[in-house]
Design an enzyme around this catalytic site. Structure first.
Site, PDB file in Angstrom:
ATOM      1  N   LYS A 306       0.830  -1.219   0.000  1.00 31.99           N
ATOM      2  CA  LYS A 306       0.000   0.000   0.000  1.00 31.99           C
ATOM      3  C   LYS A 306       0.855   1.257   0.000  1.00 31.99           C
ATOM      4  CE  LYS A 306      -4.556  -1.087   1.641  1.00 31.99           C
ATOM      5  NZ  LYS A 306      -5.462  -1.068   2.783  1.00 31.99           N
ATOM      6  N   ASP A 384      -7.706  -9.963   8.445  1.00 29.13           N
ATOM      7  CA  ASP A 384      -7.724  -8.704   7.687  1.00 29.13           C
ATOM      8  C   ASP A 384      -9.162  -8.222   7.482  1.00 29.13           C
ATOM      9  OD1 ASP A 384      -6.661  -6.589   6.099  1.00 29.13           O
ATOM     10  OD2 ASP A 384      -7.108  -7.722   4.282  1.00 29.13           O
TER      11      ASP A 384
HETATM   12 FE   LIG Z   1      -5.210  -5.069   5.185  1.00 24.07          FE
HETATM   13 FE   LIG Z   2      -4.840  -5.330   1.716  1.00 22.77          FE
END
Ligand SMILES: [Fe+2]
Ligand SMILES: [Fe+2]
Length: 432
Positions: A306, A384
């Site tokens: 990210k 997650d």
């Molecule tokens: Fe994540």
């Molecule tokens: Fe992710």
């Protein structure tokens, strides 16, 4: 550490390897001016971690300048430092924005730009120094990272330090980073020209001459040398061994999780929470030893990629356009690419790579089927989703744990593994 520093290059909009190149140039320069060999280690860590705080101001950069943070940072590093230059960059980056909006942006920049920029830089420098300390670097390195954006003439940020008041380590790494950025974007001749021009303003004049002499001797060509990494890491001496113990690697992984989490105001402590939940789940499901450790580190670093996604997309409150989705969908692949460079992390790279895969094969980025998704990957995927659902997002409020569990149970088998979801109850004790 070096492989993870590639992730930092991505956040700063620099090409991969920038931190490593900076370390090389800085080590050569330190040697040229006669610094003792022991200084090498401090030079190395300052260079590798120089952008550790960068993710923390990505959201603010997008808010103030209205453009993709990486693009602005990359262009800013080759442009001037005046507000006019900043405004020009901001406007050039948004050619389709209507004129009144462009004007408004200019006015806002003129009124609050300097103050805001100082705050943004302060945040970045302080975070960078904190992370260096957390990883176990010396105070000297942390301080050098804090002062990397100061300029010789006192017109840098955030403190406006002047001349010798800026640590020598910071001055060495700043000029080296500048040389590498210009060399990669505009070529070696321009890079040398810029170093010459900025002598006495941005850079310490006592460093420009020896650096340019090194360039005359072919320093910039050496950046393509296959033995570059070897040279850089020799500065670490016996520490490379000390750094590979489990506790230290855990600290580094945790520090990088903080860097990822700091990138967006919406991710809060996402990576840390996913890791705590995943570790608890893995224990309940009977994992131990290295497998348990890999789950924890994989969870800490699952969203590392990210750092390569612009905040204009990450923080967007409106629905994403297809091309923006395509950028988002690249992040598990990027996490995998970065982690695969670390020999010890082969298992971790796979776990991180699979966190958006689904049992029915409709996940990304590879669309793997259930048979290819091992228990460790399934655990991190569940942790997650659960963490994300129970946290606030730009487009929705946080869900209660009960509601999140009910929804996840419904999709179990297609999306997430039923056997893992079954272990997901009483989350507080799980993540304790
Ligand atoms: Fe994540
Ligand atoms: Fe992710």
């Amino acid at each position: 550490m070096a492989a993870l520093s590639v992730a930092l290059d991505l956040t700063e909009g620099q090409r991969a390897g920038h931190a490593l190149h900076t370390a090389y140039l800085a080590l050569k320069l330190a040697d040229r001016i006669g610094l003792p060999q022991e200084t090498g280690r401090a030079v190395l860590y300052t260079a590798l971690l120089k952008d550790a705080g960068c993710s923390s101001n990505a959201a603010a950069v997008t808010r103030i300048f209205g453009i993709n943070d990486q693009e602005l940072k990359a262009r800013q590093s080759v442009a001037g430092r005046s507000m006019l230059a900043m405004a020009y960059l901001s406007i050039r980056s948004l050619p389709n924005e209507p004129l009144p909006l462009q004007l408004r942006r200019l006015i806002v920049l003129a009124l609050s730009g300097t103050r805001e920029r100082r705050a943004v830089e302060e945040l970045r420098c302080e975070r960078g120094a904190d992370i260096a300390r957390k990883i176990g670097c010396s105070d000297e390195v942390a301080q050098a990272i804090m002062d990397l954006h100061e300029h010789w003439d006192g017109r840098g940020l955030p403190r406006g330090l002047r001349g010798d008041a800026i640590p020598l380590l910071s001055r060495i790494v700043t000029i080296s980073a500048g040389l590498d950025i210009f060399a990669s974007v505009r070529g070696p001749a321009v890079a040398r020209q810029v170093v010459r021009e900025r002598s006495g303003s941005w850079y310490d004049p006592d460093l420009t001459a020896p650096l340019l002499e090194l360039c005359d001797g072919g320093l910039l060509d050496e950046l393509a040398s296959p033995s570059l990494k070897e040279y850089v890491f020799s500065a670490d001496g016996d520490r490379a061994i000390a750094f590979s113990d489990d506790a230290h690697i855990d600290r580094i992984a945790s520090a990088f999780a903080d860097i990822v989490d700091a990138k967006s105001p919406w991710t809060g402590r996402h990576s840390q929470r996913v890791a705590a939940i995943a570790e608890g789940l893995a224990r309940r499901l009977g994992l131990s030893g290295d497998r348990l450790r890999h789950v924890r580190i994989g969870a800490l670093l699952h969203d590392l990629g990210k750092l390569g996604v612009p905040n204009t997309i990450l923080d967007k409150t409106e629905p994403l356009a297809p091309e923006e989705w395509a950028v988002i969908k690249r992040h598990p692949q990027l996490s995998r690419e970065i982690l695969r460079q670390i020999e010890l992390f082969a298992a971790v790279a796979e776990i991180a790579a699979c966190h958006h895969e689904r049992l029915d094969g409709k996940g990304y980025f590879r669309g793997l089927s259930a048979e290819s998704l091992g228990l460790s990957a399934r655990v991190v995927a569940v942790a997650d989703v659960f963490e994300a659902m129970t946290s606030e997002r730009p487009y929705r409020p946080a869900m209660t744990e009960e509601r999140a569990l009910a929804i996840m149970r419904k999709s179990s088998g297609d999306h997430l593994a039923a056997e893992v979801i079954a272990a997901l109850s009483d989350v507080d004790s799980l993540a304790a």
